[in-house]
Write a protein that holds these residues in place. Structure first.
Motif, PDB file in Angstrom:
ATOM      1  N   PRO A 250       0.833  -1.213   0.000  1.00  0.00           N
ATOM      2  CA  PRO A 250       0.000   0.000   0.000  1.00  0.00           C
ATOM      3  C   PRO A 250       0.862   1.255   0.000  1.00  0.00           C
ATOM      4  CG  PRO A 250      -0.338  -1.351   2.002  1.00  0.00           C
ATOM      5  CD  PRO A 250       0.513  -2.145   1.085  1.00  0.00           C
ATOM      6  N   GLU A 251       1.913   1.238   0.798  1.00  0.00           N
ATOM      7  CA  GLU A 251       2.840   2.370   0.775  1.00  0.00           C
ATOM      8  C   GLU A 251       4.222   1.882   0.345  1.00  0.00           C
ATOM      9  OE1 GLU A 251       2.259   5.700   3.898  1.00  0.00           O
ATOM     10  OE2 GLU A 251       1.975   3.805   4.945  1.00  0.00           O
ATOM     11  N   PRO A 252       4.504   1.862  -0.940  1.00  0.00           N
ATOM     12  CA  PRO A 252       5.791   1.317  -1.406  1.00  0.00           C
ATOM     13  C   PRO A 252       6.971   2.183  -0.952  1.00  0.00           C
ATOM     14  CG  PRO A 252       4.538   2.238  -3.244  1.00  0.00           C
ATOM     15  CD  PRO A 252       3.654   2.312  -2.054  1.00  0.00           C
ATOM     16  N   PRO A 253       8.159   1.592  -0.870  1.00  0.00           N
ATOM     17  CA  PRO A 253       9.345   2.316  -0.428  1.00  0.00           C
ATOM     18  C   PRO A 253       9.810   3.331  -1.460  1.00  0.00           C
ATOM     19  CG  PRO A 253       9.965   0.146  -1.225  1.00  0.00           C
ATOM     20  CD  PRO A 253       8.468   0.187  -1.228  1.00  0.00           C
ATOM     21  N   THR A 254      10.545   4.326  -1.002  1.00  0.00           N
ATOM     22  CA  THR A 254      11.155   5.295  -1.929  1.00  0.00           C
ATOM     23  C   THR A 254      12.640   4.999  -2.112  1.00  0.00           C
ATOM     24  OG1 THR A 254      11.713   6.824  -0.155  1.00  0.00           O
ATOM     25  CG2 THR A 254       9.547   7.073  -1.175  1.00  0.00           C
ATOM     26  N   ALA A 255      13.151   4.044  -1.345  1.00  0.00           N
ATOM     27  CA  ALA A 255      14.573   3.678  -1.463  1.00  0.00           C
ATOM     28  C   ALA A 255      14.720   2.207  -1.127  1.00  0.00           C
ATOM     29  CB  ALA A 255      15.427   4.512  -0.516  1.00  0.00           C
ATOM     30  N   VAL A 256      15.702   1.562  -1.793  1.00  0.00           N
ATOM     31  CA  VAL A 256      15.945   0.137  -1.559  1.00  0.00           C
ATOM     32  C   VAL A 256      17.432  -0.087  -1.313  1.00  0.00           C
ATOM     33  CG1 VAL A 256      15.755  -2.196  -2.493  1.00  0.00           C
ATOM     34  CG2 VAL A 256      14.074  -0.467  -3.119  1.00  0.00           C
ATOM     35  N   PHE A 257      17.709  -0.804  -0.226  1.00  0.00           N
ATOM     36  CA  PHE A 257      19.087  -1.242   0.018  1.00  0.00           C
ATOM     37  C   PHE A 257      19.142  -2.730  -0.266  1.00  0.00           C
ATOM     38  CE2 PHE A 257      22.120  -2.924   3.382  1.00  0.00           C
ATOM     39  CZ  PHE A 257      23.241  -2.738   2.591  1.00  0.00           C
ATOM     40  N   CYS A 258      20.083  -3.138  -1.143  1.00  0.00           N
ATOM     41  CA  CYS A 258      20.168  -4.537  -1.548  1.00  0.00           C
ATOM     42  C   CYS A 258      21.382  -5.194  -0.919  1.00  0.00           C
ATOM     43  CB  CYS A 258      20.284  -4.662  -3.064  1.00  0.00           C
ATOM     44  SG  CYS A 258      18.882  -3.982  -3.925  1.00  0.00           S
ATOM     45  N   TYR A 259      21.141  -6.382  -0.468  1.00  0.00           N
ATOM     46  CA  TYR A 259      22.126  -7.253   0.135  1.00  0.00           C
ATOM     47  C   TYR A 259      23.336  -7.482  -0.773  1.00  0.00           C
ATOM     48  CZ  TYR A 259      23.555 -12.114   1.153  1.00  0.00           C
ATOM     49  OH  TYR A 259      24.235 -13.256   1.378  1.00  0.00           O
ATOM     50  N   ARG A 260      23.116  -7.473  -2.075  1.00  0.00           N
ATOM     51  CA  ARG A 260      24.224  -7.650  -3.015  1.00  0.00           C
ATOM     52  C   ARG A 260      23.960  -6.847  -4.280  1.00  0.00           C
ATOM     53  NH1 ARG A 260      24.894 -13.663  -4.395  1.00  0.00           N
ATOM     54  NH2 ARG A 260      26.318 -12.818  -5.938  1.00  0.00           N
TER      55      ARG A 260
END
Lengths: 344, 344
Positions: A250-260
């Motif tokens: 419903p409220e998607p993120p504005t930033a993503v941190f990826c494990y790899r």
DNA sequence: CCTCTCTGTGTACACGTGTTCAGAGCGCCA
DNA sequence: TGGCGCTCTGAACACGTGTACACAGAGAGG
């Protein structure tokens, strides 16, 4: 170039130099103890040995010295050994560092066979290697404990929980993840997702710890549904799938941190597919500084990890343990560095 | 799990089983000659050996048998060993195949130290390894010839000119390149560029041969200015630069065949940068089937090379040469496969 | 002259294994 | 009872090395 004689023993050298085998050995190894050798004899022996291309028989030397002068390298079977499964760029770097350490210490590096610890333990008991270097043990506990039970030096290239009495060398996973997420927070992001690896692995739990520490520092509350786990193998398609899952919130993120980084590549693809602009609509950070990261569209912000240095340090630590310059379980944490590019 | 005794010799087993060392050796190795052993003794020895966790001393065995039961692996120094230099995905696959072969033949794999052939030759003369496997020799002639002079089995993982008397295993570079370029011609392209690697390397010249053969078959005349050489390391930025150079031609190409997938990634980036649509304005083909190729935008058409299989076959050939099941220089060409995706 | 130190060298052993050879035990036949 | 073949076992050697120990020669001090 001197004619190389394949089979040539120290007795041959002794005869050719008109001396005894003991003297030849003393000259070539330099271990005279308190005994000295006349300069003339030494020069003659060295000359003859060079002329005949003498190379001491490794097996005989190992037998006598009760030391293999070699370390065993256990590669992670699940990731690198199956046909069709790609390796990460890290492996080549690890190997480079390990070989570099071997070169400068005169230790040889032997690849351990098989996928179970038994064969590796056999190598230890058979005195084929003096110690073992384990790259990313997956089933951490039983595997490592099995090796430790053999009573020989073991170094893991992955940070281990304190209760496992094993030495290790790793980058600062917690600090790297914390820096990455703090960077996102500083750019004003409040809804920061984390795409992590398989639950239960050490690396994954360390990076999630850094993620949570950063949220705390930035005064952002942790939200369960912003953390998604990408199934093994954690590669591009899994990253894309993870982002699609996050975008359905419903409220998607504005930033993503990826494990790899490999996951981040998939996130970039899926973002473009969804019509999101990076970094305006979605900021993306990876981890590893894969060489391909600089050539993504846009170039990826990531946490640089020094695989070459880690390989070198781990091998050095193992050799120190073998030669008893270091005692007991020791560990070393290498620093990481945030590389800011255009994806944030 | 049996208690593992680290130092435990065949004499210990003999004493514990109430027999002699010779009998123990016969039971464990099975090499009785025409001699047989009573079933009761055999069972007792096997049980005691298992209980005590006996592992034969590798050095003593090697000394006695005059065979190391190991192969040396020479990695290409320039590509994998320098810090910061990324490795190709192929290395991990090669290693996987080589380890696989070692597993099934009970051979160990040892990484050769140093960057010059001297250290490798020392390993041979010191009987540390029974043969050498060379991955992508760069300065082909002097290096390989230096190894051959030692008189031991050597296998190169790169096709070699017929006048060098060395065994090798490689994919079909000529056939793969020919198939890729014919595919482009069949789609109607007449101006097909080739971005090749460093001039003078074997792989580069083989792939350019395939390129020219395909042009001949399609009735297209060869044009000097459509072949550009990407400097080492042949990676993404070099690919982008090569395409920019090609686009400055009075009549730029409508299709590009790249010596390696990594170059093609750069070509895709530069094409997007120049506002060209792939495949409508420019068709792109790579070589290797790097795992990242399927996840490019658009997914890359490429020539699949089976690195895992090549590693396995090369190690197997080397072991056959060591055990003299195969004599003299032998070679094996593995098939390649064109993988058509959306970039053509 | 004898003993004692010092220097340089050679002899002999140990490392742990695989394998040859001789031999012990035993049943069988003349 | 002696001879003979058969089955199984143990003693002994070689692989090539590093090093403890003995030893020869020489010079010096008592």
């Amino acid at each position: 170039m001197s004619k190389s004689r394949p089979n040539c023993t120290s007795l041959d050298i002794a005869r050719a130099a008109g001396t005894s085998r003991a003297t030849v050995s003393r000259v070539l190894n330099g271990t005279n103890g308190h005994i000295s050798i006349s300069e003339e004899t030494r020069a003659r022996v060295l000359r003859v040995a060079a002329e005949m291309g003498y190379a001491p028989n490794a097996a005989a030397r190992q037998l006598r010295m009760r030391r293999a002068q070699a370390i065993g390298l256990i590669l992670p079977p699940s990731r690198y050994r199956r046909p069709g499964q790609p390796g990460t760029f890290g492996l080549a770097q690890f190997l480079g560092g390990i070989i570099d350490a071997g070169d400068s210490t005169e230790y040889n590096i032997m690849l351990a066979p098989g996928t179970s610890p038994e064969r590796a333990v056999q190598m230890l008991h058979g005195k084929q290697v003096d110690g073992l270097l384990v790259i990313h043990p997956l089933e951490t506990d039983p595997y490592i404990r099995g090796l430790l039970a053999a009573g020989a030096p073991v170094v893991s290239m992955c940070q281990m929980p304190a209760e496992v009495p094993v030495s290790w060398v790793d980058f600062d996973n917690v600090g790297g993840a914390r820096a990455a997420v703090l960077h996102l927070a500083q750019r004003g992001h409040r809804r920061i997702a984390f795409i992590c690896g398989m639950a239960g692995t050490m690396v994954s739990s360390l990076r999630i710890r850094g993620y949570r520490e950063a949220l705390d520092l930035a005064g952002i509350s942790f939200q369960e549904d912003l953390v998604v786990s990408a199934p093994e193998p954690t590669r591009t398609p899994q990253g894309a799938a993870a982002l699609r899952q996050l975008l359905r919130l419903p409220e998607p993120p504005t930033a993503v941190f990826c494990y790899r980084d490999q996951l981040a590549f998939g996130v970039l693809l899926a973002a473009r597919e969804a019509g999101l602009r990076v970094p305006q609509d979605l900021a993306v950070v990876g981890f590893d500084d894969d060489p391909a990261s600089a050539h993504q569209d846009p170039p990826l912000t990531t946490v640089r990890a020094d695989f070459f240095g880690a390989g070198r340090e781990a091998a050095m630590l193992l050799i120190d343990l073998i030669e008893e310059r270091t005692l007991g379980p020791a560990s070393k944490l290498l620093p990481t560095e945030l590389i800011v590019r255009d994806s944030t």
